[in-house]
Write a protein that holds these residues in place. Structure first.
Motif, PDB file in Angstrom:
ATOM      1  N   SER A 117      -1.228 -11.563   2.656  1.00 26.14           N
ATOM      2  CA  SER A 117      -0.723 -11.479   1.610  1.00 26.14           C
ATOM      3  C   SER A 117       0.683 -12.125   1.414  1.00 26.14           C
ATOM      4  O   SER A 117       0.989 -12.422   3.338  1.00 26.14           O
ATOM      5  CB  SER A 117      -0.328 -10.069   1.167  1.00 26.14           C
ATOM      6  N   SER A 165       2.885  -4.315   1.465  1.00 27.53           N
ATOM      7  CA  SER A 165       1.638  -5.261   0.531  1.00 27.53           C
ATOM      8  C   SER A 165       0.817  -3.507   0.827  1.00 27.53           C
ATOM      9  O   SER A 165      -0.324  -3.952   0.419  1.00 27.53           O
ATOM     10  CB  SER A 165       1.067  -5.620   1.189  1.00 27.53           C
ATOM     11  N   ASP A 213       4.306 -12.499  -0.097  1.00 30.87           N
ATOM     12  CA  ASP A 213       5.797 -12.059  -0.796  1.00 30.87           C
ATOM     13  C   ASP A 213       6.441 -12.883  -2.068  1.00 30.87           C
ATOM     14  O   ASP A 213       6.059 -13.585  -1.582  1.00 30.87           O
ATOM     15  CB  ASP A 213       7.202 -12.084  -0.115  1.00 30.87           C
ATOM     16  N   GLY A 214       6.059 -12.270  -2.911  1.00 31.27           N
ATOM     17  CA  GLY A 214       6.331 -12.390  -4.298  1.00 31.27           C
ATOM     18  C   GLY A 214       8.171 -13.727  -4.697  1.00 31.27           C
ATOM     19  O   GLY A 214       7.858 -15.113  -5.158  1.00 31.27           O
ATOM     20  N   SER A 244       7.287  -4.102   5.806  1.00 29.54           N
ATOM     21  CA  SER A 244       7.894  -4.844   5.026  1.00 29.54           C
ATOM     22  C   SER A 244       7.913  -6.643   5.456  1.00 29.54           C
ATOM     23  O   SER A 244       8.486  -6.224   6.582  1.00 29.54           O
ATOM     24  CB  SER A 244       9.264  -4.887   4.431  1.00 29.54           C
ATOM     25  N   LYS A 275       5.654  -9.604  -7.605  1.00 26.53           N
ATOM     26  CA  LYS A 275       6.349  -9.495  -6.226  1.00 26.53           C
ATOM     27  C   LYS A 275       5.809  -8.846  -5.231  1.00 26.53           C
ATOM     28  O   LYS A 275       6.279  -9.827  -3.691  1.00 26.53           O
ATOM     29  CB  LYS A 275       6.557  -7.910  -6.309  1.00 26.53           C
ATOM     30  N   ARG A 276       4.355  -9.702  -4.789  1.00 26.91           N
ATOM     31  CA  ARG A 276       3.284  -9.864  -4.241  1.00 26.91           C
ATOM     32  C   ARG A 276       2.324 -10.709  -4.250  1.00 26.91           C
ATOM     33  O   ARG A 276       1.252  -9.920  -5.564  1.00 26.91           O
ATOM     34  CB  ARG A 276       3.550  -8.251  -2.876  1.00 26.91           C
ATOM     35  N   SER A 323       9.153  -7.495   2.230  1.00 25.97           N
ATOM     36  CA  SER A 323       8.724  -5.834   0.612  1.00 25.97           C
ATOM     37  C   SER A 323       6.920  -5.960   1.767  1.00 25.97           C
ATOM     38  O   SER A 323       6.224  -6.882   2.510  1.00 25.97           O
ATOM     39  CB  SER A 323       8.005  -7.435  -0.698  1.00 25.97           C
TER      40      SER A 323
END
Length: 580
Positions: A350, A334, A352-353, A508, A384-385, A332
């Protein structure tokens, strides 16, 4: 290099003891010890084997040296010390991480003995030019276990231009014998050599099986040196006519693993390992079944243009007929998180969730056994993140030298996540002396944002606020206000170069990382005095906080990293950026 040293204990065969590796290194170092005393000859760049009919490309091959490696090799690592890219690295602010001294960290007896020998031989362990003198061309290799042995064969073949290896052979053999090692001469036509018999340390996990002796063969002929844990392999490497590359370069996995390597003119080292092949028929690492390591192959490339870059690709295999959980990940962006990060952070990363959910799922058995933990981790569901940022705190803001911290959660239900995170913080603060009994308070900012907070007597605490699609949790109110004000006008991303902002905002990824070493250096300056007053450090820590060392940290600029997934491949890339 440091990353590989840390990974070796979990991936290598335990019986290949540090002592064997240390003696092997001692031999190589001794053979080239005279290089600092002689005028180096002009060195030409290592030849590069381009694309062939079989599609073998994108890998720097050490001229004839790789053709000397056994055809059944399960992996190899090519190092080109004479490459112009490596020369650029040695003249850069990042040269210190490649010094021989960084490979000999620690103060155990063997490390100190190797350092002492290197110094006595005229080779400075901390000289940034050491690796270039040591390996003008080198290939390290590993072959599968043979003849019923559970051990893979490890070895190296290298060339050191401008050095009389035969002359140095006599010196290193004498030094090894004087140090108490079991050394025996080996006859080889047109060359010299010897075996070192190294007693292996007892392994408590293998008791009562007594430790076995290991052997390392060292041979030199026609200016080329070969080392291997089996004498026959060392002989073949040195005496056989170099004709063909190892057969693994014809495999589909190899071609996929090296396909994304940087341009040839920038790479000074590259390698590949067929994990399943190196383990042999047993399919096991000592003490760890291969089923726990779902890797088929790993590749790595080290390169340098204006700044260093490292590229790693890992190919995963199916487990019990099912895809690895890594393959099921969907990376995904950020962008939503970095849009709220205040300007000039010293750190941001960060994840990804979905990756967090998978990790939670993998630990489901342990979590289920602890009901409180299960409820506390409920905030991960639906994220989600997740991102974390750290910024240099203003002097005097807190009694402790800690940065301002910011947790960012991208979610469709930020208020629900806020309630869950508040419960998590409250549950963990019950037994914290500074937080126990402190009440949660609520206030409304001028823009209408409601902030829940719990503050310690030291000036920091927990400050929670929800925005559209985003939950923010900061250690100070000023950090939270900065994040809320930053959103919608992302100054942080706007001040970055395109390569950096692309990784943090456009691509992503499963995860990404940003470190600003200029800010890290400023943080070290701020905390140095406080630590000296309230938490005296040992000598190593004191040296690390010296002004000249902090200045070196600042010169390292930015470090940016990312993890991406494509099918059954996971790519890890990191690069530095020249300080502005």
């Amino acid at each position: 290099m440091r990353v590989f040293r840390q990974a070796i204990p979990s991936l290598s065969v335990r019986r290949l003891s540090f002592r064997v590796a240390g003696v092997c290194f001692l031999v190589i170092a001794g053979l080239v010890a005279g290089c600092s005393k002689k005028e180096e000859k002009a060195q030409t760049s290592q030849s590069v084997v381009g694309a062939t009919a079989s599609g073998v490309a994108q890998v720097e091959l050490a001229s004839e040296l790789l053709k000397r490696v056994p055809g059944n090799a399960a992996g190899f690592f090519v190092w080109n010390g004479s490459h112009e890219a490596y020369g650029r690295l040695l003249e850069s602010p990042w040269a210190g991480s490649t010094s021989l001294g960084s490979m000999l960290e620690g103060s155990n007896e063997r490390v100190e003995r190797v350092k002492k020998f290197l110094s006595a031989a005229g080779l400075d362990p901390d000289d940034k030019q050491t690796w270039r003198k040591l390996f003008s061309e080198a290939v390290f290799f590993v072959t599968p276990p043979e003849g019923g042995s559970a051990e893979p064969v490890v070895g190296a073949v290298f060339r050191s231009d401008g050095i009389d290896l035969a002359e140095k052979m006599a010196a290193i053999r004498k030094e090894l014998a004087a140090s108490g090692e079991k050394v025996a001469d080996v006859a080889i036509d047109g060359g010299t050599g010897f075996n070192i018999v190294v007693p292996q340390e007892a392994d408590p996990a293998s008791a009562p099986v007594p430790p076995q002796e290991q052997q390392l063969t060292v041979l030199v002929r026609d200016g080329v040196a070969a080392l291997a844990s089996q004498e026959g392999v060392a002989r073949n490497v040195l005496t056989a006519e170099p004709k063909n590359l190892p057969t693994l370069v014809e495999t589909d996995d190899f071609k996929r693993a090296v396909a994304q390597f940087p341009a040839q003119g920038a790479r000074f080292a590259s390698g590949y390992l067929d994990v399943s092949k190196v383990l042999g028929a047993s399919g096991q690492l000592p003490g760890a079944p291969l089923e726990t390591l779902p890797l088929r192959a790993v590749s790595i490339a080290l390169s340098m243009t204006d700044a260093p870059q490292t590229d790693v690709r890992m190919l995963y295999r199916e487990q019990n007929g099912e895809k690895s959980w890594i393959e099921q990940l969907v990376p995904s962006s950020s962008q939503e998180l970095v849009s709220a990060v205040p300007t000039k952070p010293l750190l941001f990363f960060s994840v990804d969730g979905q990756a967090l959910s998978k990790l939670k799922e993998m630990a489901s058995a342990q979590i289920a056994a602890q009901p409180d933990l299960a409820s506390q981790l409920a905030f991960i569901d639906g994220v989600k993140r997740l991102g974390i940022s750290a910024r240099l705190a203003p002097l005097g803001q807190s009694a402790l030298p800690i940065p301002d911290l910011l947790l960012l959660l991208e979610t469709d239900k930020p208020q629900e996540a806020q309630a869950q995170l508040k419960a998590l913080i409250a549950g963990n603060m019950k037994n914290a002396p500074m937080m126990a009994g402190n009440p949660w308070t609520e206030k409304e900012l001028p823009d209408g944002t409601k902030v829940q907070s719990m503050i310690t007597p030291l000036g920091f605490g927990a400050f929670l606020a929800s925005a559209e699609g985003l939950l923010l949790a900061a250690s100070t109110e000023s950090q939270l206000r900065s994040a809320l004000a930053e959103r919608g006008k992302p100054q942080f991303v706007g001040e970055l170069s395109k390569p950096v902002s692309s990784v943090l905002a456009d691509q992503s990824t499963v995860g990404n990382l940003y470190i600003n070493f200029e800010q890290v250096g400023a943080f070290l300056e701020n905390m140095g005095g406080v630590l000296a007053m309230f938490a005296p450090q040992d000598r190593a820590a004191q040296d690390w906080l010296l002004p000249e060392n902090i200045a070196s940290v600042k010169k390292m600029g930015l470090l940016v990293g990312s993890v991406t997934v494509e099918g059954d491949a996971i790519d890890i890339r990191s690069f530095y950026q020249v300080p502005s």
